[in-house]
Structure formats: C-alpha cells, structure tokens
Design an enzyme around this catalytic site. Structure first.
Site, short mmCIF file in Angstrom:
data_model
loop_
_atom_site.label_atom_id
_atom_site.label_comp_id
_atom_site.label_asym_id
_atom_site.label_seq_id
_atom_site.Cartn_x
_atom_site.Cartn_y
_atom_site.Cartn_z
CG HIS A 507 -1.93 15.79 7.75
ND1 HIS A 507 -1.22 15.87 6.58
CD2 HIS A 507 -2.23 14.48 7.90
CE1 HIS A 507 -1.11 14.68 6.04
NE2 HIS A 507 -1.71 13.81 6.83
CG HIS A 512 0.72 11.23 10.14
ND1 HIS A 512 1.25 10.26 9.32
CD2 HIS A 512 -0.16 11.92 9.38
CE1 HIS A 512 0.73 10.35 8.12
NE2 HIS A 512 -0.15 11.35 8.12
CG HIS A 698 -4.96 10.39 8.02
ND1 HIS A 698 -4.86 9.61 6.87
CD2 HIS A 698 -3.82 11.12 8.07
CE1 HIS A 698 -3.71 9.87 6.28
NE2 HIS A 698 -3.06 10.78 6.97
CG ASN A 702 -3.38 12.40 3.44
OD1 ASN A 702 -2.27 12.90 3.64
ND2 ASN A 702 -3.58 11.51 2.46
CB ILE A 851 -0.37 7.79 2.39
CG1 ILE A 851 0.54 8.47 1.36
CG2 ILE A 851 -1.71 8.47 2.46
CD1 ILE A 851 1.84 7.79 1.11
#
Length: 851
Positions: A507, A512, A698, A702, A851
C-alpha cells in the site's frame, strides 16, 4: 481598428475556513475594493506580438473583476460567478493566455474564465483550478492558458516564453523554507520521520540517497534541521498540525479537509493513551470475549466527560463537537465491517483465510509455488539456512490424491511467503512487546477454484545468532480440540505478517510513495498545455498532501503505524528494504501476475493472459480495468504523437523522464530496467502504469481495509505472545478457553481501538471524490478527438461494472463472495453510480491516491 467588448465570466471560491465563508477575509477584501485595489485581468495574444518584446504575445488592456462588493456570496463557502469586460481590438488577435493580479488582502480559488463571443473565434475557455494569492506573495505574474493542448513544438510561438517561465516558477530555486503561497514542486529525502529532539528512541534513519536505505523522493518543505541531528528535518508540533507545506493547489479541497479533520482527531488517541485505557473494564488491555469486540460496533463505547475535557484542551470545543458529530457523550459507534455482517464467525474458516489472499485487502502477495521445498534468497553468510522446512509428509495426504510432484507440474500449489521480508528485522522486532514470526503458507488450488491451506511455517531466528539460520515450526490444518486452537493461532501469525506487508509495502511504498515523484516531476517538467500533463494530472490529485499528512501523523517515530503494525519502529526501514527490488515496469498488472506465476501469456485468452487461478477476483476485474486504461491512454497519446520521432523530439517529455529517473526515483537511476521513452508504445505503457497504480491498484489495496480489517480478530496487526508450549499456563489456557487465549495473543484492546479508528478514516471515500472515467472539469481540453477517447473510456468502464455485478451473482465463482458473503467490488469503478456522497462504500476507483 475594429474594437469590441468581450464579456468574461469568472468562477471563483473565496477564502474560507472549513465550510464557512471567512468573514474577516471578506471584509478586508471589500475594503480593498473601496480603496481601488482590485482583481485585474490582461489577455495575452497567441497570434500578435508585443511591440516591446517580439517573442511575447501582445497584452490587452487591463480589465477588472466586477461586483465584488455588491455580489451576494453564499453563506456556505462555494462558487461565486463574477463578470469581467475586456476591451478588444483586432491588433490583439486571439487570446491564448491571461495574467491575473490579486490586489486584495486574501487569496481566492480561481476555477475558470470563459470568454464569450470572441470575434472570429467564438467561445474560449480557461480552466484554472488554482489558488491566487495577493500580488505581494509573488515575484512574477500569474499566467493561465486556454484549455487547448500543445506539444512544445506546436505551441504558438508567442506563448512559448510564458510556457517556459511558468515551469521555472514551479521548480523554484531549491533553497529556503517554503510558504503556503509558494507553488514550488521540489524533491527531498524522507528525513522527516524521526524526532531526535525527544530522545534516541525517536531517531530514525534518513530514507533515500543511500544504498543502505534507498527510497523514492518526497516533496520538499525546506523546514530547518533539528538541533540534535542536522540530517533530520524539524517536525511540526503535535497533536494536530495540518499546516504542512505542499504546493497550495495540491492541498485538499475545503470539503475534503473537513472530512480529514476527523482523521486528525483520531490521531490524538496516541497522545491520550492513559485516558483511553480508563474506558475499559478490569482487564484494561484485553478483550475477554469476542462479544467484547463486537460491542465496538454496537455503540456501547462512550467518551467519558473527563476525556472530552482532555480533548478540548487540544481541540476547540466547537470543532470537537462537529468532528464527533454529536452533542452528547457517545462516540459514534464504529460501522459494522462487512466481514461480520452476515456471519460473525465465517472469517475463522480455512476457506475464507485463503480466499482473502485473492479477494481481500492484500491480494497482490500470493504466488505460484514452483519449487519444493521453497528456498530463501537471504544471504546465507549472514542469515544461515533460511530454506523452508515444510516436507512432502506435511502436505501430501491433503493433496486430494495428487503427489507433490504432480501438484507442482499441474500448477496446483501456491504460497504466501513473507519469510525473507521479515527475517532481517525479526530479532529487533521481538525485542519489544511484539512477538512475531516470519511466515510461509502453502496452499492447494482445488477443482472448485478455491484454495485450501496445507501447512503454515512459523520461523524465528536461531537463539545462538542469526548466522545459524532459522528455527522453523510447521502447523497443519485441524478443526477441533487443542490442535484446532493452535491452527487458528498459526493463521493469525500469518495475517499479522500480511497486514504489515500490506500497509508498509503493497500500500504505502508501491502506491503512495512510488507515485509522489511522478506528481512532482509532472508539475516541474510538463506544462499544463502538454498532453501528458493533461492526461496524468487528475491522477495526482491530493496525493502530495495525503502523503505529507501520513508522514506527520502516521509514519513518524511513535506514530500510529508504529503503534498498530508489528514491525513498529522498524516499519519504514522494512519498506526501504523492499524498495531495493522495486521495478517500474513490474508494477504493470500483467507483468506482476506473470512474475508471481499467477498468469502465463496466451493469445487465446482475454487480455493475452491465462490465469492459473481462474477465480481470482483481483486479477480478473483488474485485467479488465488495466486493458481499458491502456486502450484509453493509447487512443489519447496517438492524437499527439504520430510517430516515434515526435516522442523523441518532445523536449518536455524527455526532461520529465530524465528527472523522474535521476531525481524522483534517484536511487534506482543506474538500473537498466527503465523504459527509454523513445516510442509511442513506451509512452503508452508508462502512462498506463502510472494511472493503474494511482487509481485501480490503490483502490484495491485501500478501500478493503475497513470491510476486512475493521474487525481486528480477522486481520490482526500485532501478535504479543508466541504459540504456547505444552505444559505452560498459556497452553492450558489455550485448551480451556481458546477464544480468550486468541484475543490475548493478537492486537490489544487499545491498539484495536486506534487501529479501527485509523482504517475507518482511510477506507472512506471523500464526498467530493472524482472516480475513474470522470474529470473534475468537463472542459479539461478543447481537443475533440481527446474528448471522444475519454467518452469511449467511460462507456467501457460502465460495461466492466455490469460484468463485475454479473460475476458476483454467479455462484460458480466461489472466491467472489466466500463464506463471509462479501461480494468483491473493490475494483468496481463506480462511474455510473456516482452520487457525491462518499463513505464506507467498499467500492469505487478514485482517479488518484487521495486518502
């Protein structure tokens, strides 16, 4: 000379605080208007030159925004429409850009300027979407361009200097502490994770810039170093500080910021741990029964008044009430996670344990077992023999009549292997309160498409030293008695590993952290006029800011990640070690599936791949999404690059790619695996990978967090005891009260509350979410062919939505719903079902990592 009046319509949002108009700013700006300090516009010609500078377009007469004082703006901060009237004559020609100057006291968000009835041209649209600060904040003019798209070589000559200078402003000069009005995109190492001023326990290594700790770059803030360690950047004050520098246009919208303040409130829990503990019963750090855990979702947990008083010391009371969404004392109960909505105990089955490797929150780790027993890649000179101890005798009786060799030959054996990732850190991790293992899990693909776990290997470093290898224990499935209880614990240790790997590598690192350099480089090297900038920009929305918040609140020394996942203070070091094997091209879904042995190339199958696990929801839905993105990117890029020579001659594109390799991912610059960016195919593949990671990948990693891990017994993040030995009191407890022993082993009560709070916030879609197949602004380009390609993409995503719904209804696909009755919707685009509400929907692919 023919003269005309051109009417302009300006849409902007005034400065605001949360959801309400900033009255002070509004008053001061009205005073500015009365004093003659206004908002001015000057059009820049794209066809006729400035007599004083033959390389620049001629400037039109200054025009001012009208009716600022008299215009009634909404009570809730929102869009306001103003007029501006331009004097135009033939000598100015067609406008291609404009200069805006804000002489007010406060900044405003400029959404767009639309010119109506421009002679010989008609309507001209400028899509701005940028904060404009008062003129004294800049040492240059703010320039905005039309929504036309140009390669550097096709840009109108009189706009080229403006185009080049705008990129220079966005790069900055690499010095000084950056302020909120700065628009500078620049790089820095991850030297902001530690806080050595608080002591040695809070010191953390700098990630990036070294062979020992390689890492992608982050956005530079320019904050001064700490006094204790000049290599570490000073930190902003806790518990709540959201004023972290990222370029102002990269920060959250007012709506998103309101949503995320709830997330910031949750982070205060770590500061108030002693008070939180007082919430609980006579065993303050333990759940006594599974019902105690279920009570978290039934509203029985309340904030005591003295704790509210404590919170109000750090958060204004009115904001606190707004964030808690209540006037009374109850904390709004946690929503019921999907994994226990239909059946409170189906998560404990072996089938569900295995299914979540294919359709859960970390469906990217399982791989084909191609050798038996599996071997380690760790250096034996340092770690000794780390090869697996799982033997044929452990598994052969459970192979449904196959031998191990037959199962290997027929691609029936798979493995979830976190052993090599965890072992180098295991001694240090277990020197704390955590008691974890490095794990391997071997599974059989059955005829009905489901996976059956065959054996779990739990490994610890040799007590005489790491160089003596691993001490391995093997556990096999059992349903009843003490053997069944031990098997449940073994599965929990596997999940603890998987949760940490998910959060830190699958993740954070692979989505990110890996994407942030692309966001920075795109703004530094590709003009807003560039087709690749227009293609990629929506897929970077909010990424820099959410990453900055993560470094401030989550990833920092002593932060929420260290508090709630098993590697604790070694979390980011483990992430850095994983980056050593990161390769951009392997982030493509087809390449990833092939690398993991899950798929083989086969032109007779959809997408040119044959899945060895046909009922693999992440892969099946993902390949549909991947192919749709790839087709959309190819259609779009083909509009601008007619030949490979045009790719090679695109100076901005080549500068972008060079900077990405040498700066953004500078620790990987010497590797030969980067695309060369010389062909249309390489442009298409690279942009497809970027969009895939930022959107679908993602989303899959997520938004399943709360549905599956919101119930911590299903996805524990920490283990606090080893498997008990026969004859010990812990073993007796496991035999007499297995549920209590299980709960005492996994994540504690305090960590559970903090962890659930965190993933609830992270799993929510924002109410202003923009999903794949949508654009924040409909008129993002004026190019007809590009708009057609985008419309085609949206239609394709709607088809995929229907296919996903049909698959979930097909009872033959057992892995799509499983024993817990949770349909796989994490890669459901949500294009046709977008309502703007957001929340814990468990489906939807946002355009970006927001997020």
């Amino acid at each position: 000379m023919s003269q005309h009046k051109i009417k302009g319509v300006v849409v902007l949002i005034k400065k605001n605080v949360l959801d309400f108009t900033d009255l002070k700013a509004s008053f001061l700006d009205r005073v500015s208007e009365l004093l003659g300090k206004r908002v001015s516009f000057q059009l820049i010609s794209a066809v006729n030159c400035d007599p004083a500078d033959k390389q620049r377009g001629k400037l039109g007469k200054v025009a001012y925004l009208e009716e600022w004082i008299t215009k009634v703006t909404p009570l809730l901060a929102g869009e306001t429409v103003f007029n501006v009237t331009f004097d135009w004559d033939e000598s100015e020609g067609v406008p291609g850009a404009f200069i805006i100057k804000n002489y007010h006291h406060s900044q405003f968000y400029l959404k767009s300027l639309t010119l109506e009835d421009v002679p010989k041209t008609g309507r001209i649209q400028f899509i701005c979407n940028s904060w404009v600060y008062p003129t004294h904040c800049y040492n240059y003019d703010r320039v905005f361009f039309t929504n036309q798209t140009y390669l550097p070589s096709t840009t109108p000559k009189l706009l080229i200097k403006y185009r080049e200078e705008e990129l220079v402003h966005l790069r900055g000069d690499g010095t000084g502490e950056l302020k909120e009005w700065d628009r500078v995109h620049d790089y820095a190492f991850y030297n902001d994770l530690g806080d050595p001023e608080k002591g040695a326990n809070y010191a953390r290594p700098v990630l990036g810039g070294s062979k020992e700790y390689p890492y992608p770059r982050r956005g530079r803030t320019g904050r001064p170093p700490t006094k204790t360690d000049p290599t570490t950047e000073s930190r902003l004050p806790l518990p709540i500080s959201l004023d972290i520098y990222v370029p102002r246009d990269e920060r959250f919208s007012r709506v998103k910021l309101s949503d995320v303040l709830v997330f910031a409130l949750k982070s205060v829990i770590q500061v108030l741990a002693p008070e939180i503990k007082e919430l609980y019963n006579s065993t303050p750090n333990e759940f006594d029964t599974f019902q105690d855990v279920l009570n978290l979702y039934e509203g029985v947990i309340k904030w005591p008044k003295d704790l509210l008083d404590k919170l109000s010391d750090v958060i204004p009371l009115e904001m606190l009430k707004a964030l808690l969404r209540t006037e009374g004392e109850p904390i709004t109960k946690f929503p019921m996670p999907q994994v226990i909505q239909e059946d409170k105990f189906a998560w404990r089955t072996d089938e569900e344990f295995a299914r979540e490797m294919l359709a859960g929150m970390n469906p990217v780790a399982i791989r084909l077992l191609q050798e038996f027993p599996t071997t380690s890649k760790l250096d034996p000179k340092i770690y000794g023999n780390q090869n697996s101890s799982i033997t044929r005798e452990h598994i052969e009786k459970k192979l449904n009549g196959l031998t191990v060799d037959m199962a290997l030959k027929n691609n029936k054996l798979f493995i979830l292997d976190h052993h090599d990732t965890v072992v180098p850190y295991l001694n240090r991790i277990n020197s704390t309160t955590t008691k974890a293992y490095a794990t391997r899990t071997v599974l059989l693909l059955q005829d009905d498409g489901t996976l059956k776990p065959l054996a779990i290997e739990l490994s610890l470093p040799h007590p005489d030293g790491e160089k003596y290898g691993a001490v391995n224990k093997i556990y096999t499935p059992a349903e009843n008695g003490i053997e069944g209880s031990v098997w449940q614990l073994a599965k929990a240790y596997v999940v603890v590993n998987d949760q940490g790997i998910h959060q830190l590598i699958s993740h954070w690192l692979n989505a990110h952290a890996a994407i942030e350099p692309f966001a920075i480089a795109t703004n530094r090297q590709l003009s807003v006029l560039h087709p690749i900038h227009k293609l990629l920009h929506p897929h970077f929305r909010d990424t820099m800011y959410i990453n900055a918040l993560a470094r401030q609140l989550l990833l920092t020394a002593g932060g929420l990640i260290e508090l709630t996942v098993f590697p604790a203070r070694f979390s980011m070091e483990m992430s850095s070690a994983a980056y050593k094997s990161w390769v951009l091209t392997e982030q493509a879904l087809p390449a990833d599936l092939i690398k993991r042995g899950i798929a083989v190339q086969d032109s007779n199958h959809p997408h040119g791949l044959r899945l060895l696990i046909e009922d693999y929801p992440y892969a099946v839905d993902g390949l549909d999404i991947w192919s749709a993105i790839e087709e959309r990117v190819h259609d779009y890029c083909s509009c601008y690059y007619s030949t490979d020579d045009s790719v090679q001659g695109d100076l901005e594109l080549q500068s972008w790619w060079t900077e990405l390799r040498n700066e953004g991912h500078g620790d990987k610059k010497d590797e030969l695996c980067w695309p060369k960016m010389q062909t249309l195919h390489e442009v298409t593949q690279t942009c497809t990978i970027i969009i895939w990671i930022a959107s679908a990948y993602h989303a899959a990693l997520n938004f399943g967090q709360f549905p599956y891990a919101g119930y911590l017994p299903n996805r524990p993040t920490i283990s606090r005891r080893f498997i008990p030995e026969p004859g010990s009191p812990e073993y007796d407890e496991l035999e007499s009260n297995p549920d209590l022993a299980y709960l005492k082993t996994i994540t504690s009560q305090l960590q559970t509350l903090v962890g659930i709070s965190l993933i609830e916030a992270l799993s929510r879609h924002a109410s202003d979410e923009v999903y794949l197949g949508q654009r924040h602004t409909l008129e993002w380009t004026s190019d007809t062919e590009s708009l057609k390609a985008f419309k085609k993409f949206g239609e394709k995503l709607i088809q995929i939505e229907n296919q996903i719904l049909d698959r979930n209804k097909n009872k033959g696909w057992k892995n799509r719903i499983g024993p817990v009755k949770v349909p796989y919707t994490l890669l459901y685009p949500n294009t046709s079902d977008y309502t703007g509400v957001g929340g814990l929907t468990g489906r939807g692919i946002p355009n970006s990592i927001s997020i």
